[in-house]
Every structure is written in structure tokens, then in C-alpha cells.
Design an enzyme around this catalytic site. Structure first.
Site, mmCIF file in Angstrom:
data_model
loop_
_atom_site.group_PDB
_atom_site.id
_atom_site.type_symbol
_atom_site.label_atom_id
_atom_site.label_comp_id
_atom_site.label_asym_id
_atom_site.label_seq_id
_atom_site.Cartn_x
_atom_site.Cartn_y
_atom_site.Cartn_z
ATOM 1 N N CYS A 185 0.462 1.070 -5.686
ATOM 2 C CA CYS A 185 -0.293 1.720 -4.618
ATOM 3 C C CYS A 185 0.531 2.014 -3.368
ATOM 4 O O CYS A 185 0.020 2.608 -2.415
ATOM 5 C CB CYS A 185 -1.482 0.855 -4.239
ATOM 6 S SG CYS A 185 -2.415 0.261 -5.644
ATOM 7 N N HIS A 221 -4.705 0.083 4.740
ATOM 8 C CA HIS A 221 -4.757 0.227 3.285
ATOM 9 C C HIS A 221 -6.211 0.119 2.833
ATOM 10 O O HIS A 221 -6.665 0.901 1.996
ATOM 11 C CB HIS A 221 -3.896 -0.845 2.627
ATOM 12 C CG HIS A 221 -3.766 -0.709 1.151
ATOM 13 N ND1 HIS A 221 -3.189 0.388 0.551
ATOM 14 C CD2 HIS A 221 -4.143 -1.524 0.141
ATOM 15 C CE1 HIS A 221 -3.214 0.238 -0.757
ATOM 16 N NE2 HIS A 221 -3.797 -0.918 -1.036
ATOM 17 N N GLU A 262 -5.311 -8.020 4.908
ATOM 18 C CA GLU A 262 -4.763 -7.033 5.838
ATOM 19 C C GLU A 262 -5.192 -7.326 7.271
ATOM 20 O O GLU A 262 -4.389 -7.207 8.207
ATOM 21 C CB GLU A 262 -5.198 -5.625 5.431
ATOM 22 C CG GLU A 262 -4.499 -4.534 6.235
ATOM 23 C CD GLU A 262 -4.715 -3.146 5.661
ATOM 24 O OE1 GLU A 262 -4.021 -2.219 6.102
ATOM 25 O OE2 GLU A 262 -5.590 -2.983 4.765
ATOM 26 N N LYS A 301 -9.978 5.573 2.617
ATOM 27 C CA LYS A 301 -10.347 5.427 1.202
ATOM 28 C C LYS A 301 -11.853 5.514 1.008
ATOM 29 O O LYS A 301 -12.325 5.787 -0.099
ATOM 30 C CB LYS A 301 -9.815 4.109 0.634
ATOM 31 C CG LYS A 301 -8.316 4.111 0.352
ATOM 32 C CD LYS A 301 -7.896 2.823 -0.341
ATOM 33 C CE LYS A 301 -6.415 2.832 -0.715
ATOM 34 N NZ LYS A 301 -5.517 2.736 0.458
ATOM 35 N N HIS A 351 -9.360 5.549 -3.903
ATOM 36 C CA HIS A 351 -8.045 4.935 -4.074
ATOM 37 C C HIS A 351 -7.323 5.658 -5.205
ATOM 38 O O HIS A 351 -7.594 5.426 -6.385
ATOM 39 C CB HIS A 351 -8.199 3.453 -4.394
ATOM 40 C CG HIS A 351 -6.918 2.675 -4.292
ATOM 41 N ND1 HIS A 351 -5.672 3.276 -4.270
ATOM 42 C CD2 HIS A 351 -6.680 1.330 -4.221
ATOM 43 C CE1 HIS A 351 -4.742 2.345 -4.189
ATOM 44 N NE2 HIS A 351 -5.327 1.155 -4.146
ATOM 45 N N PHE A 406 -0.203 -3.759 -5.543
ATOM 46 C CA PHE A 406 -0.063 -4.809 -6.541
ATOM 47 C C PHE A 406 1.421 -5.130 -6.728
ATOM 48 O O PHE A 406 2.289 -4.252 -6.620
ATOM 49 C CB PHE A 406 -0.637 -4.350 -7.877
ATOM 50 C CG PHE A 406 -2.115 -4.595 -8.036
ATOM 51 C CD1 PHE A 406 -2.861 -5.211 -7.045
ATOM 52 C CD2 PHE A 406 -2.764 -4.203 -9.199
ATOM 53 C CE1 PHE A 406 -4.220 -5.444 -7.205
ATOM 54 C CE2 PHE A 406 -4.124 -4.433 -9.377
ATOM 55 C CZ PHE A 406 -4.854 -5.050 -8.375
#
Length: 406
Positions: free
Chosen positions: A165, A297, A308, A329, A334, A393
Site C-alpha cells: 500500500c 493513510h 497512525e 479513502k 483503498h 503491510f
């Protein structure tokens, strides 16, 4: 070192297949997350998953943009890449003002031609059928970068970055450093992804992190992410060259930071994200006090949003609760490797227009996160420094620092 500015924008996204339509949806809070349409290869077109919605590009017809030979030899994610790159290059009049050998093409794509691969594998395992001879070139993740090069006749450094990502944010950051250092005079940088296949839906369903309704980042009632697809591209060049030809400047990239958590393949660590933000600020020679916006994010999962928020508090201390943040998002979903590019585009438009987008669909932010989440409507802002975060990830973190251009 060169100062690096943005002079061209392009996109194919669930909230618009042009920059103007993307911008309209961005500031009106019009989401592209909608009921999943028919899924090729799935029984009766139904992927058979617990969730019902995704952020799909519903208004894109490759035949309106590409000839039949290119369409046949490439996957949907490459179609997105070519058309979005064309938009950005044409707006910047890129190849009119830069030698093709001095232009870089740096793409982020994590999933490659997933739907093409699944179709061929299904035929192999069920009928022992011969694979289509174009399977490899349709499925390789670098196909987008290569086809942009062919389409625009650009012969400079061309490559794809696959870091889940964070792919597109790593790509934009690398392109920024290449132009800043003089390795390239200009670059097309961004990301593209079209992973919404039957196997992709089912694999994410097994992880139990997709919202059964829709993504609501940082909300008290958040229950997961929404999968998406799309592409976004930025043209980067030196301030000197942009001013010499009186180009429109949409913003300036001033810093890039990256880090690895070195901890767990799926569980993010606040320290890693904080490190990437600090490095982006250091690269920009900026202080935390200058930051006036963070495009988070913000996936809408319990773990990501809490981590975050914690990272933001580590970096900004007492100011953390006063810095406006949002996650787009909630609008475009995403899109895995392309996410950072869509968010960089959103951040660029926010700075250029002096409006910070809201986090759509959130009625009550989670109070314990203690962040200034923009909800309900865009918030006006003056010239400022912004961060765009991507936390992938594998614990791979990438952050771009951008300034308004006035």
C-alpha cells in the site's frame, strides 16, 4: 539541489476519470464506494463475500482511449496507467519541453494484472487449457510503466515499485529525489491498480478487515476498509524549468521519508510511521510546527487508525490534536499500490485550492484518538505544509511533504 514542483495531473478513479471530476467529488464529499457489480469468473457474478461494496471505476471505456491492439495486450490496470499518464503529460506539455531521455517514469503497482492471471489460472486448473500467449505481459506489475514509456515515447529511467500500500508514495518520493538531484529533468510519477477480481475479493474477505458497509476512517463506529481501484499521476519538474516556460504550478514537493517497522507483517507500529514522518520533515528542512494538514493513510480499520493517530502524537506532541487531518479513502477506497498516488493528488488539489477535504461518512470521530478530523465539509486553509502518509503491510512506511504554491 533543484526545487521540484508539480505541473501536470491525471487520474482514473472511482470518483472521477478526469482531474476536474475527481476534484468536484473530493470537495463535495461524493463517495465512489458503491454496491459490487458483476465479478468475472465468480458464480453468477457474485464474489461470495461478507461485504457488499467497493470503490469501482464505473465510467471507464478503454476503447475511447486506446487502440484495439493495446487493449488486447494489456490488463485493465495498465489501461488506467496509460490514460492517466497521458492526461498529466498533456497538461504539463511534458515532451514538448523535455528531452524524452531525460524524463523518468516511476510507477507504483503492487498487484499487477490480477484479473488476467486469475482467468488463465482458472482455465489451466479446470480444463488444462493452454495459457494465452500474452499472459505474462498482461500480468507483470511493470507493464504500466513500460506501456506509458511506449505510449509517450519517453526513453528515460522507467521502473515499477511494489511495496504493497506504499507503492505509489515510494514511487513519487523516488521521482522527487531524482528530479531534485538532477538525475532526471522531469518525471511522471504515481500509481495504478485494478485488482478487483474474484480471488482478490475472497482473499481480503478471509482477512476480516473489510467493512461490511463502507470505510469510515477514524470514526467511533469504524469497521474496516473498502477495496478500490484506479490510477493517479503527477508530472514533476524543476522550479527553474517550470518558471522558464510559465507552466501552471500546482504545488511543490519538498521532502520524502521512509522507514520499516521491522516488527510484524500485518500489525503496524506507531514508531515506524512516526519515523517516516520525521524523515520527511527533515528532508524538507521543516519543523513539525509548520505542518498545517495531514492526508492520513486512514484505512478505517481498528489497528491502522489507532496506530497512525499514535504516530501523529509522537511526532507533533501537544500540537497533534490541532493539526487538521482527513482520509480520502472514505471517497475513493483503498486501491492498494495506487492509494498513495490518489492521496497525493488529493493533497495537491487541497493545497492548490486552499480547501482541505473532509472525511466523508464520519458522524462521530473516535474521541480517544484525539485528532482534529475534518468532517461534514471542506475546511479553508491558507498556504501551508502538508504530509501525505502511506503505511503498508510488511511495516513499510512512506511519507511525502508538500507545500502550497502561491
Amino acid at each position: 539541489m533543484n526545487r521540484v514542483v508539480i505541473t501536470g495531473l491525471g487520474c482514473i478513479t472511482p470518483i472521477g476519470s478526469s482531474v476536474s471530476s475527481f476534484q468536484e467529488s473530493l470537495f463535495s464529499g461524493t463517495t465512489g464506494i458503491s454496491p459490487i457489480t458483476s465479478v468475472p469468473d465468480a458464480p453468477d457474478g457474485n464474489p461470495g463475500v461478507r461485504y457488499t461494496q467497493a470503490a469501482q471505476v464505473l465510467d471507464f471505456d478503454p476503447a475511447l482511449h486506446l487502440d484495439s491492439g493495446v487493449i488486447a495486450a494489456t490488463n485493465r490496470n495498465t489501461h488506467f496507467a496509460i490514460v492517466a499518464a497521458r492526461q498529466a503529460a498533456q497538461q504539463a506539455r511534458l515532451t514538448e519541453h523535455h528531452n524524452p531521455g531525460d524524463i523518468a517514469i516511476i510507477m507504483g503497482c503492487a498487484c499487477g494484472g490480477r484479473s488476467s492471471e486469475e482467468s488463465e489460472v482458472k482455465n489451466l486448473y479446470t480444463r488444462n487449457a493452454r495459457a494465452h500467449p500474452l499472459t505474462i505481459v498482461r500480468t507483470m506489475s511493470s507493464a504500466g510503466a513500460s506501456n506509458i514509456s511506449i505510449d509517450l515515447k519517453i526513453t528515460g529511467p522507467t521502473l515499477d515499485i511494489s511495496t504493497a500500500c506504499a507503492s505509489a508514495t515510494h514511487a513519487i518520493g523516488l521521482a522527487f529525489h531524482m528530479v531534485r538531484s538532477g538525475m532526471s529533468t522531469a518525471a511522471i510519477a504515481g500509481g495504478h491498480e485494478a485488482p478487483l477480481s474474484w480471488g482478490f475479493y475472497r482473499a481480503w474477505d478471509s482477512m476480516r478487515v473489510v467493512s461490511p458497509t463502507r470505510c469510515r476512517p477514524f470514526a467511533a463506529d469504524r469497521d474496516g476498509m473498502s477495496l478500490g481501484e484506479g490510477a493517479a499521476m503527477l508530472v514533476l519538474e524543476t522550479l527553474e524549468s517550470a518558471q522558464a516556460r510559465n507552466a501552471t504550478i500546482f504545488g511543490e514537493i519538498v521532502g520524502f521519508g521512509m522507514s520499516a517497522d521491522a516488527n510484524h507483517i500485518t500489525q503496524p507500529q506507531a514508531e515506524g510511521a512516526a519515523s517516516a514522518m520525521r524523515k520527511a520533515l527533515a528532508d524538507a528542512k521543516a519543523s513539525p510546527e509548520e505542518v498545517g494538514y495531514i492526508n492520513a493513510h486512514g484505512t478505517g480499520t481498528q489497528a491502522n487508525d489507532a496506530t497512525e493517530a499514535s504516530a501523529i502524537h509522537q511526532v507533533f506532541g501537544a500540537r497533534a490534536a490541532q493539526i487538521p487531518i482527513s482520509s480520502t479513502k472514505a471517497l475513493h477506497g483503498h486501491s492498494i499500490g495506487a492509494s498513495g498516488a490518489l492521496e497525493a493528488l488529493a493533497t495537491t488539489l487541497a493545497l492548490h485550492e486552499g480547501r482541505l477535504p473532509q472525511t466523508a461518512g464520519v458522524t462521530e470521530p473516535e474521541a480517544s484518538l484525539n485528532v482534529d478530523l475534518i468532517v461534514d465539509e471542506p475546511r479553508p486553509t491558507g498556504p501551508t505544509l502538508a504530509l501525505s502518509n502511506s503505511l503498508a503491510f510488511g511495516g513499510l512506511n512512506a511519507v511525502i511533504a508538500m507545500r502550497s504554491w502561491k
